[in-house]
Scaffold this motif. Structure first.
Motif, short mmCIF file in Angstrom:
data_model
loop_
_atom_site.label_atom_id
_atom_site.label_comp_id
_atom_site.label_asym_id
_atom_site.label_seq_id
_atom_site.Cartn_x
_atom_site.Cartn_y
_atom_site.Cartn_z
N VAL A 22 30.40 22.19 76.38
CA VAL A 22 29.47 23.19 75.86
C VAL A 22 28.85 22.67 74.56
O VAL A 22 29.52 22.03 73.76
CB VAL A 22 30.21 24.52 75.59
CG1 VAL A 22 29.32 25.51 74.89
CG2 VAL A 22 30.76 25.11 76.87
N GLN B 65 26.69 24.12 71.27
CA GLN B 65 26.14 25.26 70.56
C GLN B 65 24.95 24.77 69.76
O GLN B 65 25.02 23.76 69.07
CB GLN B 65 27.19 25.90 69.65
CG GLN B 65 28.28 26.59 70.44
CD GLN B 65 29.21 27.42 69.58
OE1 GLN B 65 29.39 27.17 68.40
NE2 GLN B 65 29.83 28.42 70.20
N GLU C 6 24.05 28.70 73.83
CA GLU C 6 25.10 27.87 74.38
C GLU C 6 24.46 27.08 75.53
O GLU C 6 23.90 27.66 76.44
CB GLU C 6 26.24 28.76 74.89
CG GLU C 6 27.57 28.08 74.86
CD GLU C 6 28.71 29.07 74.98
OE1 GLU C 6 29.39 29.31 73.97
OE2 GLU C 6 28.91 29.59 76.09
#
Length: 187
Positions: free
Chosen positions: A33, A35, A46
């Motif tokens: 992931v 950010q 995200e």
């Protein structure tokens, strides 16, 4: 007040190669992931990177509708509270960088800010600007529109760093979900 539209580019605040630590799934099932913060409306996002692509902090990544080189998809929009400690630490610096790069947009804000209600002006929403200072800004811009942050601070002695006012307001809009008026971000 910004109109809601899609972000096209974002700047990376944190990279979680093994996904979120609080993800209950086994580690081999988690996806990496990223950010990030959008560069237009400061949306916190995200993102899911493409497999095998190296993404570093502060990278600018394309997230528009055309072919993306580093990002597979935008997973979701997140709130300030969902940011990792690293992302929260990087956010003020990235806001400062974006405000500096887009100086003309924010100088235009000073030149075109209007009343929201009969008793509330957009300029009042910037930290440190009260009625007296607001009138000083309005009179100065009526004589001649501002050309840069330096021009604002030269002509209005009470505002030594207009860019810091903008940065503080953007951070406040991102951190406080109860802010009523959004000047630079979207809800």
């Amino acid at each position: 007040m910004k109109a809601e539209k899609k972000e096209v580019n974002a700047i990376v605040l944190d990279v979680l190669m093994k996904g979120h630590a609080d993800d209950p799934r086994p580690q081999f099932k988690r996806e990496p992931v990223v950010q990030a913060m959008g560069l237009e409306q400061f949306k916190l996002l995200e993102l899911i990177p493409k497999p095998g692509v190296i993404i570093n902090l502060h990278d600018k990544v394309y997230i528009g509708d055309s072919e993306r080189d580093k990002i597979e998809r935008v997973k979701r929009r997140i709130s300030y509270d969902e940011l990792t400690p690293t992302a929260k630490g990087e956010l003020p610096f990235m806001i400062e960088q974006v405000v500096t790069e887009r100086e003309q947009d924010f100088v235009t804000f000073f030149n075109k800010a209007i009343s929201i209600t009969p008793k509330l002006h957009m300029l009042h929403l910037l930290p440190g600007i009260g009625k007296k200072l607001m009138w000083e800004v309005l009179e100065a811009r009526n004589k001649k529109p501002f050309e840069s942050f330096a021009d604002i601070s030269t002509r209005i002695k009470s505002i030594p760093h207009p860019e810091k006012m903008i940065q503080s307001r953007i951070l406040e809009e991102l951190q406080d979900k109860d802010v009523k008026y959004h000047l630079f971000t979207t809800k």
